[in-house]
Each structure stands twice: as structure tokens, then as C-alpha cells.
Design an enzyme around this catalytic site. Structure first.
Site, PDB file in Angstrom:
ATOM      1  N   ARG A 161      12.281   5.981  14.491  1.00 32.31           N
ATOM      2  CA  ARG A 161      12.248   4.956  13.449  1.00 32.31           C
ATOM      3  C   ARG A 161      13.651   4.358  13.385  1.00 32.31           C
ATOM      4  O   ARG A 161      14.067   3.708  14.340  1.00 32.31           O
ATOM      5  CB  ARG A 161      11.789   5.591  12.122  1.00 32.31           C
ATOM      6  CG  ARG A 161      11.258   4.612  11.114  1.00 32.31           C
ATOM      7  CD  ARG A 161      10.788   5.295   9.836  1.00 32.31           C
ATOM      8  NE  ARG A 161      11.873   5.867   9.067  1.00 32.31           N
ATOM      9  CZ  ARG A 161      11.735   6.492   7.888  1.00 32.31           C
ATOM     10  NH1 ARG A 161      10.532   6.616   7.355  1.00 32.31           N
ATOM     11  NH2 ARG A 161      12.770   6.969   7.239  1.00 32.31           N
ATOM     12  N   TYR A 293     -18.747  -1.256 -10.927  1.00 32.53           N
ATOM     13  CA  TYR A 293     -19.127  -2.121  -9.805  1.00 32.53           C
ATOM     14  C   TYR A 293     -19.873  -1.372  -8.710  1.00 32.53           C
ATOM     15  O   TYR A 293     -19.447  -0.300  -8.283  1.00 32.53           O
ATOM     16  CB  TYR A 293     -17.888  -2.743  -9.160  1.00 32.53           C
ATOM     17  CG  TYR A 293     -17.130  -3.727 -10.019  1.00 32.53           C
ATOM     18  CD1 TYR A 293     -17.789  -4.729 -10.722  1.00 32.53           C
ATOM     19  CD2 TYR A 293     -15.748  -3.659 -10.089  1.00 32.53           C
ATOM     20  CE1 TYR A 293     -17.071  -5.640 -11.490  1.00 32.53           C
ATOM     21  CE2 TYR A 293     -15.022  -4.571 -10.849  1.00 32.53           C
ATOM     22  CZ  TYR A 293     -15.692  -5.559 -11.556  1.00 32.53           C
ATOM     23  OH  TYR A 293     -14.984  -6.448 -12.298  1.00 32.53           O
ATOM     24  N   CYS A 340     -11.793   0.132 -10.919  1.00 29.46           N
ATOM     25  CA  CYS A 340     -11.648  -1.327 -10.976  1.00 29.46           C
ATOM     26  C   CYS A 340     -10.169  -1.683 -11.114  1.00 29.46           C
ATOM     27  O   CYS A 340      -9.310  -0.812 -11.093  1.00 29.46           O
ATOM     28  CB  CYS A 340     -12.446  -1.893 -12.152  1.00 29.46           C
ATOM     29  SG  CYS A 340     -14.131  -1.247 -12.253  1.00 29.46           S
ATOM     30  N   ASP A 342      -8.442  -2.776 -13.680  1.00 33.37           N
ATOM     31  CA  ASP A 342      -7.796  -2.363 -14.923  1.00 33.37           C
ATOM     32  C   ASP A 342      -8.460  -1.160 -15.584  1.00 33.37           C
ATOM     33  O   ASP A 342      -7.972  -0.682 -16.603  1.00 33.37           O
ATOM     34  CB  ASP A 342      -7.840  -3.507 -15.950  1.00 33.37           C
ATOM     35  CG  ASP A 342      -7.459  -4.825 -15.350  1.00 33.37           C
ATOM     36  OD1 ASP A 342      -6.265  -4.996 -15.047  1.00 33.37           O
ATOM     37  OD2 ASP A 342      -8.352  -5.673 -15.126  1.00 33.37           O
TER      38      ASP A 342
HETATM   39  C1  LIG Z   1      13.064   9.006   1.461  1.00 27.19           C
HETATM   40  C2  LIG Z   1      14.143   9.628   2.242  1.00 27.19           C
HETATM   41  C3  LIG Z   1      14.626  10.904   1.926  1.00 27.19           C
HETATM   42  C4  LIG Z   1      13.953  11.808   0.928  1.00 27.19           C
HETATM   43  O1  LIG Z   1      12.768  12.302   1.508  1.00 27.19           O
HETATM   44  P1  LIG Z   1      11.856  13.385   0.738  1.00 27.19           P
HETATM   45  O2  LIG Z   1      10.861  13.804   1.751  1.00 27.19           O
HETATM   46  O3  LIG Z   1      11.250  12.660  -0.408  1.00 27.19           O
HETATM   47  O4  LIG Z   1      12.765  14.452   0.312  1.00 27.19           O
HETATM   48  C5  LIG Z   1      15.735  11.364   2.597  1.00 27.19           C
HETATM   49  N1  LIG Z   1      16.328  10.615   3.545  1.00 27.19           N
HETATM   50  C6  LIG Z   1      15.863   9.385   3.895  1.00 27.19           C
HETATM   51  C7  LIG Z   1      16.533   8.628   4.961  1.00 27.19           C
HETATM   52  C8  LIG Z   1      14.762   8.869   3.262  1.00 27.19           C
HETATM   53  O5  LIG Z   1      14.299   7.660   3.628  1.00 27.19           O
END
Ligand SMILES: *Cc1c(COP(=O)(O)O)cnc(C)c1O
Length: 417
Positions: A161, A293, A340, A342
Site C-alpha cells: 500500500r 420496505y 431504512c 432514518d
Molecule cells: C489506522 C492506522 C493505525 C492504527 O491501526 P489500528 O489497527 O486501528 O490500531 C496505525 N498506523 C497507520 C499507518 C494507520 O493507518
């Protein structure tokens, strides 16, 4: 902004004569749906987590309006509990913390070309860089503001990522060294993020950790002197002590929810958010009358139903239809029919004595209450999403806020009586 909406609702809901000493239990009379945010529990969770990683600094991750709990009150409570850093994804979240007067070390990590790097540097916010263009924009902003920018270099150790992957790491490090020599940038951190920390035995955990310390060594050889090396999210903080390094970055655990629900241990954490509503209507319906619904639920006996004024606009997942758990009249039940926008309906059963105005608990942490994890299991997601998706229009009522820690002029001033 939800902060302002929540403050407005709080102003309406809290009697101004309440003493400002004891933990505040907000008056919810007249509210349709609300979230109680127990800041005392949050503070205790931070202490519990700190005790697990006593040698590491502690970054309270408060991105996404503190996972839906309310950015500023949560950040302040986390600092009271011993957090030494704050972390956000978006610049605007970090700016809101600084502009409210919070001075703790603060890292924000998601940028695009043209992000307001100058605004971040001038507010003394640490920045993350995963690519040379980020460093260049940070350096230009630093020159403009007349300060040295503090940067954390992010390495992709296998999450696939953010971060610099493979040979790109060396390029990023070289660019950072060049800018350090120029005086615009100082690398204060090296960091990464796990892919499988929530599967404690997964082999990638150790592989990522090894790659991380290799990348740190490579940067140090190039002359980088990071103050903090960090990689542990909640799961790693709880179950991988060898990943604690100089700083841990828990999010979900601070909110009292476990990142490892398959592990039979609550780690002494207490859920911070309780979502409640008041019945807006109670009435009898005959057997065979479909409910909501699409008539996805049809009672087979004459029954009593209750109308719960909360729906997917409030963050209740629509696929909680017929499966979302609730506590009403001291009994567990499930949503009857479609959720729904709300509203949703609950089948209270033929003998129900419920009345309009009775309180329904959707999730919380007290004995007998459904949990955010149960909602996650019922709707095929994770507890993170259940709390974070809570709608902006749901007021957050803060319990255990400490007088004197809120700015009297800010929107938070109204959160205390
Ligand atoms: C969201 C995030 C965290 C925290 O993650 P948790 O699993 O909620 O503890 C730590 N580091 C980064 C880079 C994050 O994006």
C-alpha cells in the site's frame, strides 16, 4: 463538520447547572439517536496499552474523527492517559488538532501533489513521505515557511500500500539525505505498516519486521539518524512485543475494540462508544403484516413493534437488515426487516410493555449489550467500520471529559456543563 454538530446537540442536551466535578452523564431526553463516548474508558485503555509497551512512545491514532468517536475530546483524553504523539491520516484532521491548541507531537501521513504542506510545516506537524516528489514538495514548503520540516520516511515492507518498495527505498533515502544537507528537511522517523498483524501467527509479520530493520539499517548507513522507528498498530502492540520499537501506533484498541477478535482475550480494554436510541413509536401489528420496505420480515403472530429512529444515514449498515442485534426492555433481539435511511423496526413480541421514549441500545460494552464486534460479525465487516461509519448527524455525548482541558472558546467548551 461533525464536531460542530455534536457540540450543538450537546449544548441542547446538557443542563447547564450540572456540577463540573463528577463524570458527566449527559441528559439524553428528547434525543432520537446518540453515541455516548466514555472518555474515562478511553484514558484507561491508553494506560492499559502503554503498560504493554512501556519502553515505547505512544501515538494515539485519531484519524477519521477518532474512528467516529470525536476528534478533539478523544485526543485530549488520550494525552491525559499518557499518549505522547497523535496521528492522523488527513492534513485537515491534524490542522484541527493544532488549531484547537494541542501541542503534542503530531504526524499526518496522507498527501497528494498540491496538499497544503506549508500549512503543515508552519503548524509544526510531522509529515510522511513515501516517494521523492513528496519530499520535494515538503522541502519547497519548508523553504517558503522558513523552517526545517520533520519527515518520517515510509517503507513498504510488504503491505503493498503506502511506502517505498524494494529499490525505491534507496532512492527515497538518497533524496532525503540531499534535502537534509540543504537544511529544508530533517528525517526524524522511519516507519511501516503491517498487512497481517491481526493474524498473530502469519509468517509475513516477522518477514515485514525483518525487512523494516534492514531498511532502517540502510538509511542509517546513508547517514539518516531517525529519532523514532515505528511499525506497531493495535494488533502488534497487543500481540507482537518484538515490533514495539521506539513508538507504537494503536487505533482500534484505544477505542476498546479488539483487532484480533479470534483471540479469546479482551486485553482489559473497555469499549468507549455506546450507541443508543429512543423508541419513536410502539404499536400492535397483526400476524402476516410485513414490516418495512420490501416486507423482508413478516411476523407469524400478532405482535408489538417498536420504531427505532436510526438508519443508514446514521451509519447503521443496511445489510444489518434482519440480523443487527439490539437490547430493548432488557432483552436481546434483532432488527425486523429492512434498515431504512432514518429508521428501523424491532419486533418486541406479543407481550411487550415497551413505550415510546424507551431506550434501545444498539451496541456498547456493558453486560448484556450487543458489541460493535457482534454488529461486525452480523454484517460481514470489522468493528472498525461499525464505529467509524457512524453518521455525522449522530450527536456524540462525552462522559468523563475533564474540565479545564477544553478550550473555553472552542466548540468543545460546550461539551462540559
Ligand atoms: C489506522 C492506522 C493505525 C492504527 O491501526 P489500528 O489497527 O486501528 O490500531 C496505525 N498506523 C497507520 C499507518 C494507520 O493507518
Amino acid at each position: 463538520m461533525s464536531q460542530i454538530d455534536a457540540a450543538g446537540a450537546q449544548r441542547a442536551a446538557v443542563p447547564t447547572a450540572a456540577p463540573d466535578t463528577a463524570p458527566l452523564v449527559p441528559d439524553t431526553h428528547g434525543l432520537t439517536v446518540w453515541a455516548e463516548i466514555d472518555l474515562t474508558a478511553l484514558e484507561a485503555n491508553v494506560r492499559t496499552l502503554r503498560a504493554l509497551a512501556p519502553a515505547s512512545d505512544f501515538m494515539a491514532v485519531v484519524k477519521a474523527d477518532a474512528y467516529g468517536h470525536g476528534l478533539l475530546p478523544v485526543a485530549r483524553a488520550a494525552l491525559r492517559g499518557g499518549a505522547t504523539w497523535l496521528g492522523t491520516a488527513q492534513f485537515a484532521e491534524a490542522f484541527a488538532l493544532r488549531d484547537a491548541g494541542l501541542t503534542a507531537r503530531l504526524l499526518t501521513w496522507l498527501s497528494v501533489p498540491g496538499s497544503d504542506f506549508a500549512g503543515a510545516v508552519s503548524r509544526d506537524i510531522d509529515l510522511s513521505a513515501s516517494a521523492p516528489w513528496v519530499l520535494d514538495e515538503i522541502a519547497a514548503a519548508a523553504a517558503e515557511v522558513g523552517r526545517t520540516a520533520r519527515v518520517h520516511l515510509k517503507v513498504d515492507t510488504g503491505l503493498g500500500r503506502g511506502g517505498a518498495y524494494g529499490a525505491d527505498w534507496g532512492t527515497l533515502v538518497a533524496r532525503a539525505r540531499h534535502l537534509e544537507a540543504e537544511g529544508t528537511v530533517e528525517v526524524v522517523g522511519i516507519w511501516t505498516h503491517f498487512a497481517h498483524a491481526d493474524s498473530p501467527e502469519h509468517p509475513t509479520v516477522l518477514a515485514q519486521q525483518e525487512r523494516f530493520f534492514e531498511a532502517v539499517a540502510e538509511a542509517e548507513q546513508a547517514g539518516i539518524r531517525p529519532e523514532v522507528r515505528h511499525l506497531a498498530n493495535s494488533a502488534a502492540t497487543l500481540v507482537h512485543p518484538s515490533a514495539h520499537a521506539d513508538l507504537v501506533r494503536p487505533g482500534i484498541a484505544m477505542y476498546g475494540l479488539t483487532p484480533v477478535p479470534q483471540v479469546d482475550d479482551d486485553f482489559g480494554l473497555r469499549p468507549v462508544m455506546t450507541l443508543r436510541a429512543r423508541l419513536a413509536l410502539v404499536k400492535e401489528l397483526p400476524a402476516g403484516q410485513g414490516i418495512s420496505y420490501g416486507h423482508a420480515y413478516v411476523p407469524d403472530v400478532d405482535t408489538v413493534v417498536g420504531l427505532v429512529p436510526a438508519g443508514y444515514a446514521d451509519g447503521i449498515p443496511r445489510n444489518a437488515t434482519n440480523v443487527g442485534p439490539l437490547l430493548v426492555e432488557g432483552r436481546r433481539t434483532t432488527i425486523a426487516g429492512r434498515v431504512c435511511m432514518d429508521q428501523l423496526v424491532v419486533d418486541l413480541g406479543p407481550g411487550s410493555r415497551a413505550q415510546a421514549g424507551d431506550v434501545v441500545t444498539l451496541f456498547g460494552g456493558a453486560p448484556g449489550e450487543p458489541t460493535a464486534q457482534e454488529w461486525a460479525d452480523a454484517t460481514d465487516t470489522i468493528s472498525y467500520e461499525i464505529v467509524t461509519r457512524l453518521g455525522a448527524r449522530v450527536p456524540r455525548l462525552f462522559i468523563g471529559d475533564v474540565p479545564g482541558t477544553s478550550s473555553p472558546d472552542g466548540p468543545d467548551g460546550a461539551r462540559r456543563a
